[in-house]
Enzyme design. Structure first.
Site, PDB file in Angstrom:
ATOM      1  N   GLU A 115      26.239  -7.082 -11.381  1.00 15.01           N
ATOM      2  CA  GLU A 115      26.960  -5.829 -11.633  1.00 15.01           C
ATOM      3  C   GLU A 115      27.097  -5.007 -10.348  1.00 15.01           C
ATOM      4  O   GLU A 115      28.160  -4.418 -10.082  1.00 15.01           O
ATOM      5  CB  GLU A 115      26.236  -5.000 -12.695  1.00 15.01           C
ATOM      6  CG  GLU A 115      26.067  -5.714 -14.020  1.00 15.01           C
ATOM      7  CD  GLU A 115      24.749  -6.450 -14.162  1.00 15.01           C
ATOM      8  OE1 GLU A 115      24.155  -6.400 -15.246  1.00 15.01           O
ATOM      9  OE2 GLU A 115      24.302  -7.078 -13.174  1.00 15.01           O
TER      10      GLU A 115
ATOM     11  N   ALA B 236      17.053 -43.866 -10.826  1.00 15.63           N
ATOM     12  CA  ALA B 236      18.144 -44.834 -10.737  1.00 15.63           C
ATOM     13  C   ALA B 236      17.622 -46.166 -11.259  1.00 15.63           C
ATOM     14  O   ALA B 236      16.478 -46.541 -11.002  1.00 15.63           O
ATOM     15  CB  ALA B 236      18.620 -44.974  -9.293  1.00 15.63           C
TER      16      ALA B 236
END
Length: 347
Positions: free
Chosen positions: A53, A157
């Site tokens: 903000e 992996a």
């Protein structure tokens, strides 16, 4: 898509810029709209600096327009003094008449208080626009504060025939990642505060566990070494990056090297997670071997899993971990490999 949803979607896009550096604060985006035109944007880029903000308001060239504008924020504006003043107070002081909020802040010091402060000041507040998507943005923050542990991502992996590593004759690990997927792995590292491996992975692979192929901070390195038997010549102990060593031995702390005693007669994973939580480490990436990864899966202590499916076959070796059924997953390609992404049910 409504106008409110359109501008909230932009808030979500902006919030993504804070994934690497906003923690332990949540990632937040903000957009200021005047007469259906964006006049200001911002996100929370780095912990200790301006919130979304603040940055959005600061970007507005003509502040007189704020008194006839709407500010969209993906997360409820804060109402308490932390490292920065309350954003709710800033919005009130600028005379912004309407605030649209994606989701309520789960943090106890804020939850609902920011919205109430805005309403008490006579501001029109709308809550819950793209709420599911906005909550997903801060899933790490929510997990850390509600479950009192880091948000846990597992990554490995595996070969086309289901092995995570070969039986080594030359002492070198099997190469399953491509240059492109290696970049993606380093991106994951940059997005996590800490990275964990077990003793065997540290010994056989001698990994650096750093961010070399992506821009960002190196994660805190975490290794399990019960007997303190790992060679001090390993990359993990080069003291270039802060490293935590979980052990049963007593050893004095050194520069960028901390030894933490735990009870190996008990389940060590909850002990490790508690210690990381107490050190305010919000996110943990686990890149260990098959046994360590499987232990997190079996204990149901994970939030996301990334599995890189290589095209290479190894024919024999260390079998890859197995994920229990019932968890949704999606596939996407990176180079010549396919990556499967699991999200734990309930997240």
């Amino acid at each position: 898509m409504t106008n409110d949803e359109k501008y909230m979607h932009r808030c979500i896009q902006l919030a993504g810029n804070g994934f690497c550096n906003a923690a332990p604060n949540p990632t937040v985006g903000a957009v200021i709209v005047h007469n259906d035109r964006i006049i200001g944007e911002g996100c929370h880029i780095r912990c200790g600096e301006g919130h979304a903000e603040v940055n959005a308001i600061a970007s507005v060239k003509d502040e007189s327009l704020l008194k006839d504008s709407t500010i969209y924020v993906s997360l409820e504006p804060c109402s308490h003094y932390g490292k920065t003043p309350p954003c709710a107070d800033l919005i009130i002081s600028k005379g912004i008449p309407r605030v649209v909020v994606g989701c309520i802040d789960p943090f106890s010091l804020v939850s609902g208080r920011g919205i109430q402060k805005l309403k008490d000041a006579g501001i029109d507040v709308k809550v819950g626009v793209l709420e599911k998507e906005c909550k997903n943005l801060i899933r790490r923050f929510i997990t850390f504060n509600t479950q009192k542990r880091p948000y846990i991502t597992l990554k490995w992996a595996e070969s086309a025939d289901g092995f995570i590593d070969a039986i080594r004759d030359n002492g070198k690990p099997a190469i399953l990642s491509t240059p492109l997927t290696s970049i993606y792995v380093h991106k994951l590292r940059a997005e996590n505060k800490a990275i964990l491996v077990g003793r065997r992975t540290a010994l056989l692979d001698n990994p650096s566990l750093t961010v070399r192929n992506w821009h960002g901070n190196n994660p805190i390195r975490v290794v399990i070494d019960r007997k303190l038997s790992l060679p001090e010549t390993l990359h993990l102990f080069d003291k270039t990056v802060h490293t935590l060593v979980f052990t049963e031995k007593e050893r004095a702390e050194e520069t960028n090297l901390t030894f933490i005693r735990i009870d190996f007669g008990q389940d060590i994973i909850p002990q490790i997670l508690t210690e990381l939580y107490n050190r305010k480490i919000q996110t943990l990436l686990v890149e260990g071997g098959s046994m360590l990864l499987q232990s997190f899966i079996d204990a149901e202590l994970w939030d996301e899993i990334y599995i890189e499916h290589a095209r290479t076959k190894l024919y024999e070796g260390v079998e890859s971990p197995r994920v229990s059924s019932g968890h949704a997953s999606v596939f996407f390609s990176r180079g010549s490999s396919t990556i499967q992404h699991y999200v734990r049910n309930g997240n």
